[in-house]
Write an enzyme that holds these catalytic residues in place. Structure first.
Site, PDB file in Angstrom:
ATOM      1  N   CYS A 139       0.461   2.990  10.507  1.00  0.00           N
ATOM      2  CA  CYS A 139       1.212   4.026   9.827  1.00  0.00           C
ATOM      3  C   CYS A 139       1.758   5.021  10.839  1.00  0.00           C
ATOM      4  O   CYS A 139       1.011   5.584  11.623  1.00  0.00           O
ATOM      5  CB  CYS A 139       0.362   4.742   8.789  1.00  0.00           C
ATOM      6  SG  CYS A 139       1.413   5.699   7.731  1.00  0.00           S
TER       7      CYS A 139
ATOM      8  N   SER B  84       0.818  -1.213   0.000  1.00  0.00           N
ATOM      9  CA  SER B  84       0.000   0.000   0.000  1.00  0.00           C
ATOM     10  C   SER B  84       0.856   1.269   0.000  1.00  0.00           C
ATOM     11  O   SER B  84       1.854   1.354   0.706  1.00  0.00           O
ATOM     12  CB  SER B  84      -0.899  -0.002   1.238  1.00  0.00           C
ATOM     13  OG  SER B  84      -1.615   1.204   1.290  1.00  0.00           O
TER      14      SER B  84
ATOM     15  N   ASN C  92      -6.533  -0.583   1.365  1.00  0.00           N
ATOM     16  CA  ASN C  92      -5.947  -0.239   2.651  1.00  0.00           C
ATOM     17  C   ASN C  92      -6.764   0.926   3.225  1.00  0.00           C
ATOM     18  O   ASN C  92      -7.023   1.899   2.530  1.00  0.00           O
ATOM     19  CB  ASN C  92      -4.484   0.154   2.377  1.00  0.00           C
ATOM     20  CG  ASN C  92      -3.675   0.479   3.613  1.00  0.00           C
ATOM     21  OD1 ASN C  92      -3.720   1.604   4.101  1.00  0.00           O
ATOM     22  ND2 ASN C  92      -2.913  -0.471   4.102  1.00  0.00           N
TER      23      ASN C  92
END
Ligand SMILES: Cc1cc2nc3c(=O)[nH]c(=O)nc-3n(C[C@H](O)[C@H](O)[C@H](O)COP(=O)(O)OP(=O)(O)OC[C@H]3O[C@@H](n4cnc5c(N)ncnc54)[C@H](O)[C@@H]3O)c2cc1C
Ligand SMILES: Cc1cc2nc3c(=O)[nH]c(=O)nc-3n(C[C@H](O)[C@H](O)[C@H](O)COP(=O)(O)O)c2cc1C
Ligand code: FES
Lengths: 264, 299
Positions: free
Chosen positions: B126, B18, B96
């Site tokens: 993230c 992603s 994602n």
């Protein structure tokens, strides 16, 4: 989906025909692609693998400086590891390149064209000048001193009106390209708004230039730079802020209408 | 070359990571992306996100640091501008998603399901956005609650993407499995930082960012191995894969499929080269099925 031919035209192996130093830290690289390529547009760029190892990892973006007899030329300055390694590559070696990428300059059909290049900004502007010599553009090109001018007399071979300037006056007119531009516009008989400026340079040069241009209603387009990873629009690393939102330098650029840039 | 990630069946084990493959369109100019096992789309949030200021990326030895800040067009923009292209692809499309609350994730996952995509990957790891993920991905309780909540509502195969920025990643792998995640993927980027010694400034505007590329591969392989020992659900391994040899290493450590991230930036054809290379490796070693490699580490 585009044709395979188009695709193969972008991922290319090229042979180094020449990689010569022009002035201190500045090199002219000539590449011979292993397959025939289409003519790149002035302002477009290629991503070059400077070596085959993992460090540097990413390809480096360089603008097309010239395209002659099927050979690509790049003009680059050694600033770090990648460009240093590139400068050590020799004739006969092979190099992977990806391109041409991005959108080039869209040339006005009606306005008087001024090409403005400070320092290394001459890299793409030279190619643009060579391609539109018939449109009688005026080239204003400058550097700090006579020694740091990449081109002196030979730029006159382009056969267009050229004004050369140095900050210290050691060659050509004295002053930076922006002051020379202002004086040129003041002296010419055409109204300011009949001109369009095509340029390339650092943000430090482009920002005041954009302000000056919008003050006088002059259109100005510039090839801009940002750190790049992919060069093809997927990583979102290379954005600039414009009035129409964030744009990718590698995809919607690198040439932008400077009047639309929102400076940070 | 077929692999089964539980209910998610792939024609081969090579996927994209992603955020490194856009929404698929860009690289489809270079090759037929339908040849891949799956493509994973850049993280989508409910509302559009502008991302971080520039510079957003810098290079480090054998790697790069990014702080893109999850710039994305939001759910509406994604459905309108990207889904039509994605729907006509003949490869599996995994979306994602990221959010600030379990409700965000559920809303996104439900929309992804309705749009006919093949799986949803929860980006809980993230490291770039203060609110958007780091809490879920590194706090066991928040992580557990999130996966449980999403699992209740979403039927699509659910992939949980693990953050490597924790002391014991296998603990999170186990929680993901226990809460009903079908698959885990790892690793996301490692938090990193780089300084320009001349200007004394950080080399990216966000100061810290996520390190990716070959530099993180040994860490990623170790983590896949640890997770393999902790869970039975399928694992998608990633982190620094740029060649088939890297991919096979991940599989031997326990990955059922692998994803190429930063490797796409080096060469748009990296995924295809990895795929071809795995085939060659299998042939030369007399291996008939990818599953014979997975977890085949001898030690
Ligand atoms: C569209 C475009 C066209 C360009 N055209 C030219 C050209 O014709 N001639 C030329 O000399 N230079 C050009 N550049 C700049 C050139 O790409 C960088 O100088 C080069 O990548 C630096 O690599 P390095 O490893 O030597 O330096 P590094 O040690 O990596 O960094 C030195 C400096 O270069 C900048 N830089 C580093 N990596 C990148 C990257 N991937 N992209 C952009 N900047 C980076 C850094 O911010 C830093 O200030 C262009 C850049 C872009 C985006
Ligand atoms: C530029 C960039 C953007 C990324 N964006 C996302 C993202 O939106 N969502 C996500 O889960 N991971 C994101 N990642 C992490 C990658 O998917 C991957 O987990 C990580 O980079 C490690 O793999 P690699 O070393 O092959 O790149 C991003 C990575 C990079 C380099
Ligand atoms: S360099 Fe990756 S999007 Fe422009």
């Amino acid at each position: 989906m585009r044709s395979l031919k188009y695709v193969l035209n972008k991922i290319i192996k090229a042979k180094i025909q020449d990689n010569r130093k022009i002035i201190d830290r500045h090199y002219l690289l000539t590449l011979e692609p292993s397959t025939a390529i289409t003519t790149p547009k002035p302002g477009q760029f290629y991503m070059l693998s400077v070596n085959n190892g993992l460090d540097p990892l990413l390809k480096r973006p360089l603008s097309v400086h010239n395209f002659l007899d099927g050979k690509l030329q790049f003009l680059y300055r050694v600033v770090g590891k990648g460009t240093d390694l590139l400068s050590s590559r020799v004739t006969g070696e092979s190099i992977d390149i990806l391109g041409p990428l991005g959108n080039g300059f869209t040339v006005s059909k009606t306005k008087q064209i001024i090409l403005l290049a400070g320092g290394l900004g001459i890299a793409p502007i030279y190619y643009l000048a060579a391609s539109i010599a018939g449109r009688k553009p005026v080239l204003i090109y400058g550097a700090g001193t006579k020694e740091t001018l990449i081109y002196r007399d030979q730029i006159k071979n382009l056969g267009i009106e050229t004004v050369i300037a140095t900050d210290d006056g050691s060659y050509g007119k004295k002053g930076n390209v922006v002051t020379v531009l202002k004086k040129y516009l003041k002296d010419t008989s055409l109204p300011y708004t009949d001109h369009i400026i095509y340029t390339c340079g650092s943000e430090a040069m482009l920002k005041p230039l954009a302000e000056f241009a919008s003050e006088h209603g002059i259109k100005i387009h510039a090839a801009m730079e940002q750190n790049m990873a992919c060069g093809v629009g997927t990583c979102m690393g290379c954005v600039v802020k414009t009035r129409k939102g964030l744009k990718r330098v590698c995809k919607e650029g690198p040439v932008f209408n400077l009047n639309e840039i929102e400076w940070e | 070359m077929k692999v089964s990630l539980g209910r998610l069946k792939l024609k081969n084990p090579v996927m994209t990571a992603s955020g490194t493959f856009g929404y698929g369109k860009e690289y489809s100019e270079f090759f037929d992306i339908n040849k891949l096992g799956a493509i994973v789309i850049k993280g989508i949030s409910v509302n559009p996100m502008p991302g971080n200021p520039t510079p957003r990326i810098c290079e480090t030895p054998s790697g790069m640091i990014n702080a893109i800040g999850l710039q994305n067009p939001g759910l509406k923009g994604f459905l309108k501008d990207q889904v039509p292209f994605l729907k006509q692809l003949k490869t599996k499309v995994i979306v994602n998603v990221l959010g600030n609350s379990a409700d965000d994730y559920i809303r996104l996952a439900e929309a992804v399901e309705e749009a006919g995509m093949n799986a949803v990957e929860l980006n809980v790891s993230c490291p770039n956005v203060k609110k958007g993920g780091i809490v879920f991905g590194t706090d066991p309780k928040a992580f557990e609650d999130l996966i449980t909540a999403v699992r209740k509502k979403v039927k699509l195969p659910l992939i949980t993407k693990l953050s490597p920025n924790v002391a014991k990643i296998s603990e999170f792998a186990k929680i993901a499995e226990d809460c009903g995640s079908d698959i885990i993927s790892l690793i996301n980027t490692l938090t990193g930082m780089s300084i320009d010694i001349n200007t004394r400034k950080p080399r990216i505007a966000n100061i810290i960012g996520g390190l990716s590329g070959p530099a993180i591969k040994p860490v990623a392989v170790r983590m896949v191995w640890e997770c393999r020992k902790a869970v039975k659900i399928p694992i998608i391994g990633m982190g620094g894969i740029i060649a088939a040899e890297d991919a096979v290493e991940f599989m031997l450590a326990g990955a059922d499929a692998i994803a190429v991230g930063t490797g796409n930036f080096l060469n748009p054809l990296t995924t295809l080269q990895v795929l071809e290379g795995i085939k060659l490796h299998m042939k030369s070693q007399g291996i008939n099925s990818v599953s014979e490699i997975t977890g085949g580490l001898i030690c």
